[in-house]
Design a protein around this motif. Structure first.
Motif, mmCIF file in Angstrom:
data_model
loop_
_atom_site.group_PDB
_atom_site.id
_atom_site.type_symbol
_atom_site.label_atom_id
_atom_site.label_comp_id
_atom_site.label_asym_id
_atom_site.label_seq_id
_atom_site.Cartn_x
_atom_site.Cartn_y
_atom_site.Cartn_z
ATOM 1 N N LEU A 8 12.126 -48.201 11.123
ATOM 2 C CA LEU A 8 11.726 -49.540 11.563
ATOM 3 C C LEU A 8 12.609 -50.449 11.062
ATOM 4 O O LEU A 8 13.599 -50.325 10.142
ATOM 5 N N ASP A 9 12.852 -51.629 11.880
ATOM 6 C CA ASP A 9 13.739 -52.784 11.339
ATOM 7 C C ASP A 9 13.354 -53.255 10.018
ATOM 8 O O ASP A 9 12.155 -53.146 9.636
ATOM 9 N N ALA A 10 14.002 -54.249 9.270
ATOM 10 C CA ALA A 10 13.713 -55.001 8.172
ATOM 11 C C ALA A 10 12.678 -55.695 8.193
ATOM 12 O O ALA A 10 11.754 -55.878 7.173
ATOM 13 N N THR A 11 12.382 -56.507 9.495
ATOM 14 C CA THR A 11 11.266 -57.186 9.710
ATOM 15 C C THR A 11 10.087 -56.621 10.126
ATOM 16 O O THR A 11 8.953 -57.188 10.395
ATOM 17 N N GLU A 12 9.937 -55.192 10.288
ATOM 18 C CA GLU A 12 8.887 -54.431 10.949
ATOM 19 C C GLU A 12 8.035 -53.939 9.796
ATOM 20 O O GLU A 12 8.538 -53.268 8.959
#
Length: 188
Positions: A143-147
């Motif tokens: 996952l990305d940092a904002t997910e």
């Protein structure tokens, strides 16, 4: 540009000025001349990269659904996997990458369902929608940092019921789901 069917003509852009240029928000103000000669000095356009989403079905016939917080509307949203097409990336490659990153599912047979405009009056991008059939879990999430999302496996009937009960709020998710179910009548 003229639409020969009904005579609609393109507007002419007289000038453009960028108001905001950030990684996740680019906004510009256009001055436009309408076909009737009227000039409108404040037409705002949000620029986004193209997006992808996918109706994903596992090798045992389950549909992949995600649930995640959506800050703009202040709710936990039920969605199909989706993401941004990176610069230079083809839509299918982006869809396959996003599905693997968000859910850990890969492989399968992929077909394009449709390409839609998220909001053609104020946004300049498109959303490429795919059907991924027979995908299998081969890896963990990346996952990305904002997910921060939850992956759920649901029967086709459960997803159809969710759709009919209005549990999907994003139009870009609703359109490909409706198309899938219209193309594939499920047993109820």
């Amino acid at each position: 540009m003229t639409n020969e069917k009904n005579g609609i003509k393109a507007w002419r852009t007289l000038s453009s000025e960028y108001i905001v240029r950030r990684p996740w928000l680019t906004a510009r103000r256009d001055s436009v001349e309408l076909p009737n000669g009227n000039v409108y000095d404040e037409y705002y356009v949000l620029e986004y990269p193209d997006w992808v989403n996918m109706v994903s079905i596992t090798d045992d016939g389950q549909m992949i659904i995600e649930r995640q917080w959506r800050q703009a509307i202040g709710e936990i949203s039920s969605e199909i996997p989706a993401g941004v097409i990176e610069k230079g990336e083809q839509p299918l490659a982006a869809a396959q990458r996003e599905l693997a990153e968000e859910t850990g599912f890969t492989g399968g047979v992929w077909t394009e369902l449709m390409t839609i405009a998220p909001n053609s009056s104020t946004m300049n991008n498109r959303c490429h929608c795919f059907l991924a059939e027979g995908v299998t879990k081969t890896e963990g999430q990346h996952l990305d940092a904002t997910e921060d999302l939850e992956v759920l496996l649901k029967s086709k009937k459960e997803v159809f019921d969710m759709l009919m009960q209005g549990e999907f709020h994003q139009a870009m998710m609703v359109a490909p789901l409706y198309k899938y179910f219209l193309m594939n009548v499920i047993e109820r």
